[in-house]
Design an enzyme around this catalytic site. Structure first.
Site, PDB file in Angstrom:
ATOM      1  N   SER A 169       5.249  14.614  36.133  1.00  0.00           N
ATOM      2  CA  SER A 169       6.215  13.582  36.525  1.00  0.00           C
ATOM      3  C   SER A 169       5.507  12.248  36.762  1.00  0.00           C
ATOM      4  O   SER A 169       5.279  11.825  37.898  1.00  0.00           O
ATOM      5  CB  SER A 169       6.970  14.022  37.779  1.00  0.00           C
ATOM      6  OG  SER A 169       7.699  15.198  37.527  1.00  0.00           O
ATOM      7  N   GLY A 171       6.480   9.180  36.366  1.00  0.00           N
ATOM      8  CA  GLY A 171       7.253   8.172  37.082  1.00  0.00           C
ATOM      9  C   GLY A 171       7.136   8.324  38.587  1.00  0.00           C
ATOM     10  O   GLY A 171       6.985   7.334  39.316  1.00  0.00           O
ATOM     11  N   ASP A 172       7.196   9.553  39.080  1.00  0.00           N
ATOM     12  CA  ASP A 172       7.059   9.806  40.510  1.00  0.00           C
ATOM     13  C   ASP A 172       5.670   9.410  41.009  1.00  0.00           C
ATOM     14  O   ASP A 172       5.530   8.764  42.057  1.00  0.00           O
ATOM     15  CB  ASP A 172       7.313  11.283  40.813  1.00  0.00           C
ATOM     16  CG  ASP A 172       8.780  11.643  40.788  1.00  0.00           C
ATOM     17  OD1 ASP A 172       9.587  10.871  41.347  1.00  0.00           O
ATOM     18  OD2 ASP A 172       9.125  12.685  40.215  1.00  0.00           O
ATOM     19  N   THR A 173       4.649   9.822  40.278  1.00  0.00           N
ATOM     20  CA  THR A 173       3.290   9.564  40.732  1.00  0.00           C
ATOM     21  C   THR A 173       2.966   8.076  40.695  1.00  0.00           C
ATOM     22  O   THR A 173       2.349   7.538  41.621  1.00  0.00           O
ATOM     23  CB  THR A 173       2.288  10.349  39.866  1.00  0.00           C
ATOM     24  OG1 THR A 173       2.630  11.739  39.897  1.00  0.00           O
ATOM     25  CG2 THR A 173       0.880  10.180  40.393  1.00  0.00           C
ATOM     26  N   ALA A 176       4.627   6.511  43.631  1.00  0.00           N
ATOM     27  CA  ALA A 176       3.920   6.836  44.871  1.00  0.00           C
ATOM     28  C   ALA A 176       2.680   5.967  45.041  1.00  0.00           C
ATOM     29  O   ALA A 176       2.405   5.448  46.137  1.00  0.00           O
ATOM     30  CB  ALA A 176       3.535   8.309  44.876  1.00  0.00           C
TER      31      ALA A 176
END
Length: 397
Positions: A169, A171-173, A176
């Site tokens: 993922s 996009g999530d990382t 973050a």
């Protein structure tokens, strides 16, 4: 204990983006209190990540990475009692992380305007699909959608075929990591705003949208379109406009080669026995090579397909050409450089499983991060943490 020792963080987020930001802060010494929902009649409680992917004794081994160095407190944010406990935590913390749908925290009476009245120095990291403002604000947004909207997914894959995803993922990382940068910037700004009225300084909101974090990594995509109307298309394993940089077949596998520096290109061509391409005046710079990339890639492939991966890597490394095998996780686990850099660390979980986990990055020479504690069981620290909160709890007007 790390450069963030003494920093108190409350993590309300779940799954990937918010908790990854919390993990990164925790790795460098921050005290991170992870708030998780209680079990309900519909299923197990806690962060859903506890049950994602491969499980050992009912708990994801991924959990051991994402929640190391954290404390687990179980609170029901749908109840006034649980929200009051969050207010008490927010009154004393430096950073609060949340990745709920925009408006959720305000609905619970836990928005920034409300919490900053209790704690003017509070920094709130808010990660969402589309950000806290704008016409798409209220739409549900996952990393898969953010990668598509941010321009990344269109470039991934082979021309004319359905785009592929990276398998993690991204996009999530990326969101973050942008969130962590934002928190550190906000902490610096807070330290510069200390006054008699604000002894800790003034906090602020760090608003991170998943699609924007992806878009921020899209390099020349937008200016090329703006200047020339150019719409970059997927190019498989190649890097359009930069040559040679690609993946190449070998007799027993594949390698990646980055020969796009001017002097590197010459060394590469001599190494594969093509001196005429090395000395061709039309190929001395990247613009010339990009125009003839098919010819160059064909020459490299003709050489690599007759040799093993090991021979290709050894030959090109000997003349300082960037080259590498395409690693699987088995290759990563066996690689001595990963071990030498402490990027693979071994822990023993509470139920006795010996587990390799990713090490800590970035590497700080004087105040490095560390794994100080294992990922907690659900609610392991609820009583201890709540017992330390001030009474009576802060009450909003």
């Amino acid at each position: 204990m790390g450069p963030l020792s003494g920093l108190k963080v409350v993590e309300l987020g779940q799954l990937i983006a918010g908790p990854f930001a919390g993990k990164t802060l925790a790795d460098f010494g921050a005290e991170v209190i992870k708030v998780e929902p209680p079990a309900t009649g519909e299923g197990q409680g806690g962060d859903p990540l506890r049950q994602w992917r491969l499980l050992h004794n009912g708990t994801s081994v991924w959990w051991q990475v994402q929640s190391r160095n954290k404390q687990s407190v179980v609170l029901d944010l749908r109840s006034e009692e649980g929200r009051a406990d969050v207010r008490a935590l927010a009154a004393e913390c430096d950073v609060l992380i949340e990745n709920f749908k925009p408006g959720t925290m305000e609905k619970w009476g836990l928005g920034f305007d409300q919490l900053s009245r209790i704690n003017p120095g509070l920094i709130m990291l808010r990660i969402s699909g589309y950000g806290q403002t704008g016409p798409y604000r209220d739409l549900p947004g996952f990393a898969v959608v953010a990668e598509a909207m941010g321009g990344m997914r269109h470039l991934m894959g082979e021309p004319g075929r359905v785009p592929v995803r990276a398998g993690v993922s991204l996009g999530d990382t990326l969101a973050a990591l942008h969130g962590v940068i934002g928190v550190l910037l906000a902490l610096q700004a807070r330290s510069q705003s200390v006054s008699l009225d604000a002894p800790k300084g003034r906090g602020q909101v760090v608003d991170v949208a998943l699609y924007e974090a992806v878009f921020n990594c899209m390099e020349s995509l937008l200016p090329e379109f703006s200047a020339f109307g150019a719409v970059r298309e997927p190019a498989g394993s190649a890097l359009p406009g930069i040559a040679p940089s690609n993946a190449y077949r070998c007799a027993d596998g594949q390698v990646v080669i980055g020969g796009n520096g001017d002097s590197i290109y010459k060394r590469l061509m001599h190494a594969i026995g093509r001196p005429e391409l090395a000395e061709d005046p039309g190929l001395t710079n990247n613009a010339g090579r990009a125009a003839r990339v098919d010819e160059i890639d064909a020459a490299i492939t003709a050489w690599t397909v007759q040799r093993s991966v090991e021979e290709v890597v050894a030959t090109l490394q000997a003349v300082s050409v960037p080259v590498g095998r395409i690693y699987t996780v088995r290759d990563i686990a066996a690689d001595p450089h990963y071990r030498a850099r402490q990027m693979i660390q071994t822990i023993t979980t509470a139920d006795g499983l010996q587990l390799d986990v990713p090490g800590i990055i970035p590497k700080l020479s004087a105040t490095p991060g560390s794994i100080r504690s294992l990922a907690p069981s659900l609610g392991e620290h609820t009583e201890a943490v709540l017992a330390l909160q001030r009474t009576p709890r802060p009450v909003l007007d």
